[in-house]
Motif scaffolding. Structure first.
Motif, PDB file in Angstrom:
ATOM      1  N   LEU A  10       0.825  -1.202   0.000  1.00  0.00           N
ATOM      2  CA  LEU A  10       0.000   0.000   0.000  1.00  0.00           C
ATOM      3  C   LEU A  10       0.860   1.254   0.000  1.00  0.00           C
ATOM      4  CD1 LEU A  10      -3.077  -0.599   2.322  1.00  0.00           C
ATOM      5  CD2 LEU A  10      -3.051   0.063  -0.092  1.00  0.00           C
ATOM      6  N   SER A  11       1.861   1.206   0.834  1.00  0.00           N
ATOM      7  CA  SER A  11       2.685   2.406   0.924  1.00  0.00           C
ATOM      8  C   SER A  11       3.421   2.636  -0.393  1.00  0.00           C
ATOM      9  CB  SER A  11       3.652   2.304   2.103  1.00  0.00           C
ATOM     10  OG  SER A  11       4.937   1.997   1.668  1.00  0.00           O
ATOM     11  N   GLU A  12       3.778   1.511  -1.047  1.00  0.00           N
ATOM     12  CA  GLU A  12       4.422   1.624  -2.363  1.00  0.00           C
ATOM     13  C   GLU A  12       3.462   2.263  -3.373  1.00  0.00           C
ATOM     14  OE1 GLU A  12       7.320   1.614  -5.088  1.00  0.00           O
ATOM     15  OE2 GLU A  12       7.488   1.247  -2.917  1.00  0.00           O
ATOM     16  N   ILE A  13       2.205   1.791  -3.327  1.00  0.00           N
ATOM     17  CA  ILE A  13       1.182   2.325  -4.230  1.00  0.00           C
ATOM     18  C   ILE A  13       1.033   3.825  -4.005  1.00  0.00           C
ATOM     19  CG2 ILE A  13      -1.306   2.382  -4.695  1.00  0.00           C
ATOM     20  CD1 ILE A  13      -1.299  -0.653  -4.241  1.00  0.00           C
ATOM     21  N   PHE A  14       0.931   4.191  -2.737  1.00  0.00           N
ATOM     22  CA  PHE A  14       0.750   5.615  -2.435  1.00  0.00           C
ATOM     23  C   PHE A  14       1.946   6.431  -2.889  1.00  0.00           C
ATOM     24  CE2 PHE A  14      -2.657   4.235   0.427  1.00  0.00           C
ATOM     25  CZ  PHE A  14      -3.621   5.119   0.006  1.00  0.00           C
ATOM     26  N   ARG A  15       3.131   5.827  -2.752  1.00  0.00           N
ATOM     27  CA  ARG A  15       4.320   6.555  -3.171  1.00  0.00           C
ATOM     28  C   ARG A  15       4.262   6.813  -4.683  1.00  0.00           C
ATOM     29  NH1 ARG A  15       8.613   4.049  -0.176  1.00  0.00           N
ATOM     30  NH2 ARG A  15       7.661   5.213   1.518  1.00  0.00           N
ATOM     31  N   ARG A  16       3.872   5.747  -5.381  1.00  0.00           N
ATOM     32  CA  ARG A  16       3.765   5.898  -6.843  1.00  0.00           C
ATOM     33  C   ARG A  16       2.734   6.969  -7.203  1.00  0.00           C
ATOM     34  NH1 ARG A  16       4.917   0.143  -8.936  1.00  0.00           N
ATOM     35  NH2 ARG A  16       7.109   0.144  -8.314  1.00  0.00           N
ATOM     36  N   LEU A  17       1.577   6.876  -6.514  1.00  0.00           N
ATOM     37  CA  LEU A  17       0.499   7.827  -6.792  1.00  0.00           C
ATOM     38  C   LEU A  17       0.981   9.255  -6.588  1.00  0.00           C
ATOM     39  CD1 LEU A  17      -2.806   6.305  -5.375  1.00  0.00           C
ATOM     40  CD2 LEU A  17      -2.279   6.912  -7.738  1.00  0.00           C
ATOM     41  N   SER A  18       1.745   9.437  -5.525  1.00  0.00           N
ATOM     42  CA  SER A  18       2.181  10.809  -5.274  1.00  0.00           C
ATOM     43  C   SER A  18       3.163  11.264  -6.347  1.00  0.00           C
ATOM     44  CB  SER A  18       2.791  10.937  -3.879  1.00  0.00           C
ATOM     45  OG  SER A  18       3.923  10.112  -3.786  1.00  0.00           O
ATOM     46  N   TRP A  19       3.921  10.333  -6.904  1.00  0.00           N
ATOM     47  CA  TRP A  19       4.799  10.702  -8.017  1.00  0.00           C
ATOM     48  C   TRP A  19       3.984  11.139  -9.233  1.00  0.00           C
ATOM     49  CZ3 TRP A  19       9.405  12.276  -7.799  1.00  0.00           C
ATOM     50  CH2 TRP A  19      10.285  11.776  -6.818  1.00  0.00           C
ATOM     51  N   ILE A  20       2.932  10.354  -9.514  1.00  0.00           N
ATOM     52  CA  ILE A  20       2.058  10.714 -10.638  1.00  0.00           C
ATOM     53  C   ILE A  20       1.466  12.100 -10.403  1.00  0.00           C
ATOM     54  CG2 ILE A  20      -0.102  10.133 -11.828  1.00  0.00           C
ATOM     55  CD1 ILE A  20       0.558   7.176 -11.266  1.00  0.00           C
ATOM     56  N   GLY A  21       1.006  12.280  -9.149  1.00  0.00           N
ATOM     57  CA  GLY A  21       0.420  13.579  -8.806  1.00  0.00           C
ATOM     58  C   GLY A  21       1.398  14.707  -9.044  1.00  0.00           C
ATOM     59  N   LEU A  22       2.613  14.494  -8.616  1.00  0.00           N
ATOM     60  CA  LEU A  22       3.636  15.529  -8.771  1.00  0.00           C
ATOM     61  C   LEU A  22       3.859  15.829 -10.257  1.00  0.00           C
ATOM     62  CD1 LEU A  22       5.739  17.251  -7.273  1.00  0.00           C
ATOM     63  CD2 LEU A  22       7.374  15.429  -7.669  1.00  0.00           C
ATOM     64  N   GLY A  23       3.972  14.744 -11.030  1.00  0.00           N
ATOM     65  CA  GLY A  23       4.178  14.903 -12.470  1.00  0.00           C
ATOM     66  C   GLY A  23       3.033  15.675 -13.096  1.00  0.00           C
ATOM     67  N   TYR A  24       1.822  15.344 -12.658  1.00  0.00           N
ATOM     68  CA  TYR A  24       0.648  15.996 -13.211  1.00  0.00           C
ATOM     69  C   TYR A  24       0.657  17.499 -12.940  1.00  0.00           C
ATOM     70  CZ  TYR A  24      -4.138  17.684 -13.276  1.00  0.00           C
ATOM     71  OH  TYR A  24      -5.244  18.440 -13.479  1.00  0.00           O
ATOM     72  N   PHE A  25       0.900  17.835 -11.678  1.00  0.00           N
ATOM     73  CA  PHE A  25       0.927  19.256 -11.317  1.00  0.00           C
ATOM     74  C   PHE A  25       1.978  20.018 -12.094  1.00  0.00           C
ATOM     75  CE2 PHE A  25      -1.514  18.452  -7.419  1.00  0.00           C
ATOM     76  CZ  PHE A  25      -2.378  19.506  -7.548  1.00  0.00           C
ATOM     77  N   LEU A  26       3.132  19.372 -12.203  1.00  0.00           N
ATOM     78  CA  LEU A  26       4.237  20.007 -12.898  1.00  0.00           C
ATOM     79  C   LEU A  26       3.868  20.251 -14.359  1.00  0.00           C
ATOM     80  CD1 LEU A  26       6.852  20.638 -11.471  1.00  0.00           C
ATOM     81  CD2 LEU A  26       7.917  18.750 -12.719  1.00  0.00           C
ATOM     82  N   ALA A  27       3.300  19.200 -14.994  1.00  0.00           N
ATOM     83  CA  ALA A  27       2.962  19.287 -16.416  1.00  0.00           C
ATOM     84  C   ALA A  27       1.888  20.341 -16.648  1.00  0.00           C
ATOM     85  CB  ALA A  27       2.488  17.924 -16.906  1.00  0.00           C
ATOM     86  N   LEU A  28       0.805  20.275 -15.864  1.00  0.00           N
ATOM     87  CA  LEU A  28      -0.304  21.206 -16.055  1.00  0.00           C
ATOM     88  C   LEU A  28       0.158  22.646 -15.919  1.00  0.00           C
ATOM     89  CD1 LEU A  28      -3.286  22.000 -16.287  1.00  0.00           C
ATOM     90  CD2 LEU A  28      -3.498  21.658 -13.844  1.00  0.00           C
ATOM     91  N   ASN A  29       0.835  22.928 -14.805  1.00  0.00           N
ATOM     92  CA  ASN A  29       1.235  24.307 -14.570  1.00  0.00           C
ATOM     93  C   ASN A  29       2.274  24.773 -15.581  1.00  0.00           C
ATOM     94  OD1 ASN A  29      -0.515  24.832 -12.487  1.00  0.00           O
ATOM     95  ND2 ASN A  29       0.862  23.948 -10.955  1.00  0.00           N
ATOM     96  N   SER A  30       3.122  23.848 -16.009  1.00  0.00           N
ATOM     97  CA  SER A  30       4.138  24.257 -16.976  1.00  0.00           C
ATOM     98  C   SER A  30       3.510  24.553 -18.320  1.00  0.00           C
ATOM     99  CB  SER A  30       5.196  23.182 -17.119  1.00  0.00           C
ATOM    100  OG  SER A  30       5.753  22.935 -15.853  1.00  0.00           O
ATOM    101  N   ILE A  31       2.528  23.746 -18.712  1.00  0.00           N
ATOM    102  CA  ILE A  31       1.834  24.038 -19.964  1.00  0.00           C
ATOM    103  C   ILE A  31       1.197  25.419 -19.865  1.00  0.00           C
ATOM    104  CG2 ILE A  31      -0.177  23.426 -21.344  1.00  0.00           C
ATOM    105  CD1 ILE A  31       0.541  20.528 -20.943  1.00  0.00           C
ATOM    106  N   TYR A  32       0.575  25.667 -18.706  1.00  0.00           N
ATOM    107  CA  TYR A  32      -0.037  26.970 -18.520  1.00  0.00           C
ATOM    108  C   TYR A  32       0.981  28.097 -18.586  1.00  0.00           C
ATOM    109  CZ  TYR A  32      -4.803  28.088 -18.322  1.00  0.00           C
ATOM    110  OH  TYR A  32      -6.047  28.432 -18.704  1.00  0.00           O
TER     111      TYR A  32
END
Lengths: 481, 123, 357
Positions: A10-32
């Motif tokens: 579970l903790s591994e899953i959450f770690r991965r999820l948070s990486w995806i989240g980070l990538g998403y935020f970075l991508a969205l804001n950078s596109i903006y």
């Protein structure tokens, strides 16, 4: 033992999820950030060139195309006469006004009849684009004002009213305006200037919309720009600057403008007729129209431009209460998804250039899937913190970075507005917008993501049903601002 | 003394016309928008009004229409001074009840002659 | 990882702070300078107004401080586009005496394109003949805005010698001039340029022919009736033909009737037929009315409507025809009825003068 393994996974899953989240935020804001940069360059250019744009000449030119201004109205008795007068006194060489009274049950028609001395005329309305509701009568004003009022049966769809207006319009350019939109005197000439400059290629233009809440209006014109008292509306002021003024300027510059607001846009009439007018029953009818226009031009291999005019010349009231705002945003989100849905050939199609490869994937990834990612991220973060899957310190930093990036974009938008149009000219307004830019990220942003998610779900649920069978009372003012 | 009301949102033009007319012995009142023009007209009862067409609140055409409806102002001659020069604009101006129509850029001397002519006709 | 996050949070907060400070400073500077320039202008205005009205000894101006004089230059420049006649002559001679015209001419070849635009616009407002050559050279400028501004200014100068260059700018390969700009410039130059514009009816470029036809129609140049009629029947471009038809209607010479009548026949494109109807009506005549009337019964509504509208503009005879058709119950009668009703409504407004109500 098993439990321990589970916790570990579970903790591994959450770690991965948070990486995806980070990538998403970075991508969205950078596109903006890229969009805003493109927009800023474009805006700067527009500004410096403005004194030489020659729109004074266009006002006197005999070849400036005449415009039919189309206003759909359903139970608009309070403001319709004022809006009509404001349109007629726009600074433009030649225009006609077509108002569609779409089955109003109040005094919309009577008010118009008395104000303009309407008289019924016998008229065969050609069916150039399909309409459903029966046209009862056509009336024109006595005297010099070129006003036509169509009375028709309502099927509860704005699109049907607009199509009826398109059939009756006589000039080569169509300007679609919401009944409650407040236009500046030079709004029409500013938005038609691209047609004057580049008549061969420009097929549609959209005007920038700003919230009218807090502004002082007199006889259908904004006389003093102000800031709304309501915080929800203030947040929208900043949102409109960032997403609509700069976002759309950016997309337009990249040749990938998908949304021309139904509150104020200008189109070439012949092309609108070619593509069959508005899609009956469509939720995001304005985006849908532009998408089909793109498709039509590409299919015919004609070079074309769809231009967003950043000059703030159209003002419209934004919701000041959560229920209405929620409904509005749900519909925008749903309309956008349905538009992409009903024009599937556009997505990731290299033939559509930046629109197919950049704008539409952006809309799918960030506007439609965005709320899901954003909300999952938010929930995950809370769960992960509760179960100590992630380090509190790390999570806090991550969250702060994401929010600060968002704030930076809003502040950047305020900065660009300051050096360009600076319409919010009082110091008080500046502080209020800055605070809105900060506050927006706590609560509003999350709610907004949830509303958009609701819209997506609605679209998915209803996708198998016919869209036309959704009678509404009255229109909801434009689907997209 | 003959009273003239001038309404234009361009301060340069207002000052220029104001000076020219004052020098020629008229009593000039100047305002910068259509609403003030109507209010001032009702207060000072001018013998002539010079109105810009595109100005805030009420356009010159609106002011003309309003003035014509007002029994106290209905007979006051009105000269419209405007950047709009197309046929239908002139048509609209006269239909609203304007006495004369002048396009910008304008000649201050010509404006003075027109003012004198309109006032002479009126007497 | 943690370091990267901390660094980015710090970087972001610094950036946010910087943006905030920049916004504040810009606002401060702007408010200050606006206030100052407003105050300056208000102070100068009276002096300026006296000067323009010839009530000021020019010697008084010479005593002004240099900064004041520069402000006066700006004010004069702003006033140039607002006045004409004697007042403008005074402004121009003042600016000339200050050397601003030569300065602007020098600036027409500057590297910054906005500077070139500004110079071109200024020279147009001043309208001095010596600006023609440099402005004409700017018609081939790299930047579209410079070309457009120069074209506009050449119109203000009003010298017919610029006509051929303005027209050829419409087909200048990649360095085009907008159609509307050229047309407005030609109209400013006026009817004295019509012979030169007439030559362009034979130009190879389509846009040149279109602009020439449009201009000659607006000017009512009757001597080009034959050439325009010829283009109307033979030009390869439909756009040019439609403009010729409209122009012939505006000119109003009966010599065009035969060609226009051919253009309303069935085998022609609808757009051309509709415009030709209007043009024929503008020229007038009883026989013409009879010809157009036949079109009202056609199956394409655009033609029926255009024809009915055309006939309604042909005086009492036209009205009589329309009434007949309206009452005949023929396929065209709804259109005749519509046009009659529209005209009645428009006229009703004209009769009721606001001062009478």
């Amino acid at each position: 033992m098993i439990q321990a393994t589970l916790m570990l996974t579970l903790s591994e899953i959450f770690r991965r999820l948070s990486w995806i989240g980070l990538g998403y935020f970075l991508a969205l804001n950078s596109i903006y950030l890229i969009l805003i940069t493109v927009a800023a360059v474009n805006l700067g250019d527009y500004f410096r060139r403005k004194p030489f744009s020659g729109f004074q000449d266009a006002l006197k030119s005999p070849v400036t195309l005449p415009v039919s201004v189309l206003i759909p109205a359903h139970n608009e008795e309070t403001g319709i006469v004022e809006s009509a007068r404001a349109v007629l006194s726009l600074d433009y060489p030649q225009l006609e006004l077509v108002i569609v009274d779409d089955g109003s049950t109040d005094l919309t028609f009577e008010r118009l009849r008395d104000a303009f001395d309407l008289v019924e005329i016998p008229m065969l309305v050609p069916e150039l684009v399909p309409t459903i509701g029966h046209i009862d009568s056509v009336h024109i004003a006595r005297g010099l004002d070129d006003v036509t009022v169509i009375r028709k049966q309502s099927i509860g769809q704005k699109t049907d009213a607009l199509n009826a207006a398109i059939n009756i319009a006589k000039y080569p350019l169509l300007c679609i305006v919401d009944a409650d939109a407040v236009l500046d005197e030079d709004a029409l000439i500013k938005v038609t200037m691209p047609f004057v400059d580049d008549p061969q290629r420009v097929v549609a233009t959209g005007g920038a919309i700003r919230p009218s809440n807090g502004c002082t209006a007199y006889r259908g014109r904004i006389t003093e720009v102000g800031m709304p008292k309501n915080w929800l509306a203030r947040i929208q002021v900043v949102e409109y600057l960032r997403a609509f003024l700069l976002g759309r300027t950016g997309w337009s510059k990249l040749g990938a403008l998908l949304i021309i607001s139904g509150a104020f846009g200008v189109f070439r009439r012949d092309l609108i007729i070619d593509i069959g007018g508005y899609n009956q029953g469509s939720i995001g009818e304005d985006a849908d129209l532009v998408a089909r226009l793109h498709k039509h031009m590409k299919t015919n291999k004609t070079p074309y431009r769809i231009v967003f005019v950043s000059e703030p010349v159209c003002w419209t009231e934004v919701p000041e209460n959560i229920t209405i705002l929620r409904r509005q945003r749900r519909r925008w989100s749903r309309g956008l998804l349905e538009t992409i849905w009903s024009n599937p050939t556009l997505l990731m199609n290299p033939r559509y250039g930046t629109l197919g490869l950049l704008a539409l994937p952006y809309f799918v990834l960030f506007e439609i899937l965005g709320p899901i990612v954003e909300l999952t991220g938010f929930v995950t973060l809370i769960v992960a913190l509760a179960f100590h899957f992630v380090n509190f310190y790390f999570a806090g930093l991550f969250f702060t970075a994401a929010i600060f990036y968002g704030i930076l974009l809003s502040i950047l938008s305020l900065f660009i507005e300051e050096v360009s149009y600076h319409r919010y000219d009082k110091w008080r307004f500046l502080f209020q917008t800055i605070i809105s830019a900060l506050v927006e990220n706590f609560g509003y942003r999350q709610m907004h993501a949830y509303w958009r998610l609701e819209g997506v779900i609605q679209a998915l649920r209803r996708s198998d049903r016919s869209w036309g069978s959704m009678p509404r009372k009255g229109f909801i003012p434009s689907e997209t601002p | 003394m003959t009273k003239i009301l001038i309404a234009d949102d361009d301060q340069d033009i207002v000052e220029l016309v104001n000076y020219k007319l004052t020098q020629s012995g008229y009593e000039v009142t100047a305002v910068a928008d259509g609403k003030a023009a109507l209010e001032m007209a009702r207060e000072v009862h001018p013998d002539l009004m010079i109105l810009d067409v595109m100005m805030p609140f009420h356009s010159g055409i609106d002011v003309t229409l309003e003035a014509r409806k007002d029994p106290e102002l209905s007979k006051v001659p009105i000269i419209l001074l405007t950047a709009k020069s197309m046929e239908q604009d002139t048509e609209r101006g006269f239909a609203a009840g304007a006495t004369d129509y002048m396009t910008k850029p304008f000649s201050p001397r010509e404006l003075l002659s027109r003012v004198q002519a309109v006032l002479a006709r009126d007497v | 990882m943690r370091f990267a996050l901390v660094a980015s949070v710090l970087l972001l907060s610094v950036l946010i702070l910087l943006m905030l400070i920049a916004t504040g400073i810009i606002r401060l500077v702007r408010t200050r300078s606006e206030k100052r320039s407003l105050a300056n202008r208000a102070q100068l205005r009276l002096l300026f107004v006296k000067f323009v009205s010839e009530d000021l000894d020019p010697a008084e101006l010479r005593q002004l401080k240099t900064s004041r004089l520069t402000e006066l230059d700006e004010l004069s420049e702003a006033m140039l586009s607002k006045v004409k006649g004697r007042a403008k002559d005074i402004l121009v001679s003042f600016l000339e005496s200050r050397g601003t015209v030569e300065q602007a001419i020098r600036r027409t070849t500057r590297s910054g394109y906005l500077g070139r635009c500004r110079a071109a616009a200024f020279l147009g407002h001043v309208g001095s003949p010596q600006a023609r050559k440099p402005l004409e050279a700017m018609l081939r400028d790299r930047k579209r805005d410079v070309r457009t501004t120069a074209a506009r200014s050449l119109g203000q100068l009003g010298d017919t010698k610029s006509v051929p260059l303005l027209l050829s700018g419409l087909d200048n390969g990649r360095r085009l001039l907008p159609f509307s700009t050229v047309l407005v410039a030609l109209m400013r130059i006026g009817s004295s340029g019509q012979d030169l514009v007439g030559d362009a009816l034979r130009a190879a470029g389509e846009r040149q022919r279109a602009a020439a036809a449009e201009f000659l129609g607006l000017m009512g140049s009757i001597k080009f009736t034959a050439t325009l009629s010829d283009l109307l029947s033979n030009d390869p471009s439909l756009d040019v033909r439609i403009r010729c038809a409209r122009a012939l209607g505006r000119i109003g010479s009966p010599n065009a009737i035969a060609t226009l009548t051919r253009c309303i026949e069935r085998d022609n494109p609808i757009g051309l037929r509709a415009v030709s109807c209007g043009a024929l009506a503008a020229i007038g005549g009883r026989e013409v009315a009879a010809t157009i009337c036949q079109l009202i019964d056609e199956d394409d509504y655009q033609i029926s409507l255009a024809a009915a509208k055309a006939v309604s503009q042909m005086g009492p005879a036209g009205t009589e025809y329309l009434n007949q058709i309206a009452n005949s119950g023929s396929p065209g009668s709804p259109y005749a009825k519509e046009v009659l009703a529209r005209r009645a409504a428009r006229m009703a407004g004209k009769v009721r003068h606001p001062s009478e109500s």
